[in-house]
Enzyme design. Structure first.
Site, PDB file in Angstrom:
ATOM      1  N   CYS A  57     117.292 -65.297  -6.307  1.00 10.80           N
ATOM      2  CA  CYS A  57     116.273 -64.082  -5.665  1.00 10.80           C
ATOM      3  C   CYS A  57     116.781 -62.905  -6.375  1.00 10.80           C
ATOM      4  CB  CYS A  57     116.792 -64.247  -3.968  1.00 10.80           C
ATOM      5  SG  CYS A  57     116.598 -65.519  -3.399  1.00 10.80           S
ATOM      6  N   GLY A  84     112.259 -64.299  -8.991  1.00 13.59           N
ATOM      7  CA  GLY A  84     111.831 -64.830  -7.616  1.00 13.59           C
ATOM      8  C   GLY A  84     110.379 -65.531  -8.180  1.00 13.59           C
ATOM      9  N   ASN A 106     120.934 -62.902  -1.716  1.00 12.98           N
ATOM     10  CA  ASN A 106     120.540 -63.888  -2.806  1.00 12.98           C
ATOM     11  C   ASN A 106     121.804 -64.671  -2.890  1.00 12.98           C
ATOM     12  OD1 ASN A 106     120.233 -65.058  -5.463  1.00 12.98           O
ATOM     13  ND2 ASN A 106     120.974 -63.330  -6.607  1.00 12.98           N
ATOM     14  N   GLY A 107     121.697 -66.089  -2.948  1.00  6.65           N
ATOM     15  CA  GLY A 107     122.587 -67.127  -2.994  1.00  6.65           C
ATOM     16  C   GLY A 107     122.506 -68.243  -1.958  1.00  6.65           C
ATOM     17  N   TYR A 162     120.564 -67.510 -18.751  1.00  7.68           N
ATOM     18  CA  TYR A 162     119.283 -67.549 -18.358  1.00  7.68           C
ATOM     19  C   TYR A 162     118.479 -66.505 -17.449  1.00  7.68           C
ATOM     20  CZ  TYR A 162     114.848 -69.834 -16.725  1.00  7.68           C
ATOM     21  OH  TYR A 162     113.278 -69.821 -16.637  1.00  7.68           O
ATOM     22  N   ASP A 201     116.786 -73.182 -27.814  1.00  8.85           N
ATOM     23  CA  ASP A 201     116.286 -73.240 -26.195  1.00  8.85           C
ATOM     24  C   ASP A 201     117.593 -72.397 -25.456  1.00  8.85           C
ATOM     25  OD1 ASP A 201     114.802 -72.734 -23.862  1.00  8.85           O
ATOM     26  OD2 ASP A 201     114.292 -74.546 -23.753  1.00  8.85           O
ATOM     27  N   ASP A 202     117.699 -71.833 -24.555  1.00 10.92           N
ATOM     28  CA  ASP A 202     118.734 -71.214 -23.946  1.00 10.92           C
ATOM     29  C   ASP A 202     119.708 -72.441 -23.041  1.00 10.92           C
ATOM     30  OD1 ASP A 202     117.558 -71.378 -20.684  1.00 10.92           O
ATOM     31  OD2 ASP A 202     116.085 -70.136 -21.991  1.00 10.92           O
TER      32      ASP A 202
END
Length: 521
Positions: free
Chosen positions: A2, A31, A113-114, A269, A378-379
């Site tokens: 989030c 998000g 967030n979490g 990322y 790619d990451d």
């Protein structure tokens, strides 16, 4: 994952909603999980106007879907809280769109967030001891009610900063997990705090205005930069910051011996490359990841490798891929063109939907692949859906050999702190070595960064951070309270086919404030 933000303007005649809306737009990458035919992500803003009156708009969809100019004009007030999310624990119901609100005590608005790892026992406490009704499966509503219950214990008509610090310390005492939170108390001010391990990021910044100093909290520094705030500071682990309506700032580290362990996947990322988190430039960190990945390529393939060209998977891996190519002295090319209006695939519900979406999301240009041995960078590789399709797309475009390199180590364990990749059985690296993974993805070879190299790529820019949450790579959970029973429970909530059900998506709005939500047809 989030994104959270909160804003307090010194001029009480101004409206906070336009800049909160702008800030959420800059956090949309945190998000975004939209799928064709349905919305799993959500966005919301709650503001506070005269006499502590609260105004709300929130709902499922991306920021651009939930808000328009007439609706922003309804969000009256010079301070407010904003949130964007894609669902992890719990469901994707509209009723779980944040921010959340409780009227007692004092009128509290909350966004988070979490993820909590002891949510079940906390819900039992809320029911049996605090006698507070939790209306959703969201950890955010749980955190809000614990905070509210702690403030209720003061018994005061009006609270002060000391009371708020005591209430937040009470959260730290009982809530285990990774969480960054912002809150607003009607008529009082805004608050930000971070879990004792600092797993999830949040910071704040200030801006001078004719009437005084404005303050903003945000998950990433780029939000404050974009809104012309300066002097961004990350909250320390276990620290709380209170900004009252007069723009007076009070801060305190409530867990002085906290073990700082930020989430390393933020740098791999999730965070924007132009953000600085915990003193580390995400851009510079990804450059260093590219150099470290080049070392792994040489180690695994030797100096006499046959790589003709290095091509990134847009967008997150571009920075690292460019540096890998530079260090290996190999041509760098953009071979995949991305449709920017398709959401992330590894967080999309259902493997079939992810497979369909990958080809809609990327188009391979044959002129960069035909007749060449290609190293695709790619990451990270999570479920492998995108990677497998991309490898096949490269072959279809004429590549002779396709090698795949990941800037991150193999992901073999679930994340329990707010990133939606929970089930080990859904991870392509689960119980596989690199050769097995290459076969599963259809690649000629797969190369992963090692954990030591990844940590060094981040740590070199802030040596004071000596411990990281790298649980998706090593299975070590810094908060404790994560056992096999918990992981099995989490898998039952999040696995494919068990999340984002139609009845959840069509769930009516939670009781509370009048919701001027845009009705998505």
């Amino acid at each position: 994952m989030c994104g959270i933000t909160a804003l307090l303007l010194a001029d009480h005649n101004l409206m906070a909603s336009p800049e909160l809306h702008e800030g959420l737009g800059m956090l949309q990458h945190r998000g975004q999980a939209s799928t064709p035919g349905g919305y799993l992500d959500a966005a919301g803003i709650v503001t506070c106007g005269n006499k502590g009156r609260l105004y709300q708009i929130k709902g499922n969809g991306m920021v651009r879907d939930v808000f328009d100019q007439p609706k922003l004009e309804q969000l009256i007030g010079s301070m407010g809280v904003g949130h964007v999310r894609y669902p992890t624990a719990g469901s994707s119901s509209t009723s779980e769109a944040q921010p959340f609100y409780v009227n007692s005590p004092y009128g509290i608005v909350f966004a988070h967030n979490g993820n909590l790892v002891n949510a079940d026992e906390l819900r039992a406490f809320m029911d049996q001891d605090a006698h507070r009704h939790i209306n959703t499966d969201s950890d955010s509503e749980l955190l809000l009610n614990i905070f509210a219950d702690n403030l209720q214990k003061t018994g005061k008509v009006r609270i002060n900063e000391e009371d708020i610090f005591t209430a937040i310390k009470g959260i730290y005492d009982v809530c285990h997990g990774g969480y960054a939170c912002v809150a607003m108390i009607a008529g009082f001010g805004i608050i930000g705090f971070r879990d004792p391990h600092g797993i999830r990021p949040v910071g704040f910044a200030k801006r001078q205005s004719p009437k005084g100093t404005d303050y903003m909290f945000a998950s990433e520094s780029v939000v404050c930069d974009g809104c012309s705030f300066s002097d961004f500071e990350d909250l320390k682990p276990g620290e709380a910051v209170i900004v009252n309506k007069n723009s007076t700032v009070t801060r305190r580290q409530l867990v002085p011996n906290a073990s700082f362990s930020p989430c390393i996947f933020e740098y791999v990322y999730f965070s924007r490359p132009d953000s600085i988190i915990d003193g580390i430039s995400v851009y510079k960190c990804r450059l260093a990841m590219g150099e470290a990945l080049a070392d792994q390529v040489l180690k695994k393939m030797g100096p006499d490798h046959d790589i003709d060209v290095i091509i990134p998977v847009p967008d997150t891996s571009r920075v690292a891929a460019l540096q890998t190519a530079y260090k290996l002295d190999i041509t760098y090319r953009e071979g995949f063109i991305k449709n920017r209006y398709i959401g992330r695939t590894f967080i999309m519900p259902g493997q079939a939907m992810r497979k369909k979406t990958v080809r809609r999301k990327f188009n391979a240009m044959s002129l960069e692949f035909a007749g060449k041995n290609v190293l695709i960078v790619d990451d990270s590789i999570v479920r492998g859906t995108t990677s497998k399709e991309i490898v096949q797309m490269a072959r279809d475009a004429g590549a002779k050999k396709v090698y795949l390199a990941s800037c991150a180590p193999a992901i073999r364990y679930p994340n329990v702190y707010g990133i939606d990749m929970p089930s080990p059985h859904e991870l392509v690296a689960y119980n596989k070595n690199e050769d097995d993974i290459a076969i599963a993805l259809g690649a000629d070879k797969v190369i992963f960064q090692n954990l030591e190299g990844l940590v060094a790529s981040c740590e070199k820019f802030n040596p004071s951070i000596t411990k990281w949450d790298a649980s998706v790579f090593d299975g070590k959970y810094v908060t404790g309270k994560v056992d096999e029973a918990y992981l099995a429970h989490l898998e039952s909530l999040r696995a494919d086919g068990k999340k984002g059900k139609l009845e959840d998506l069509q769930s009516p709005e939670t009781l509370g404030l009048i919701n001027f939500n845009l009705q998505l047809k």
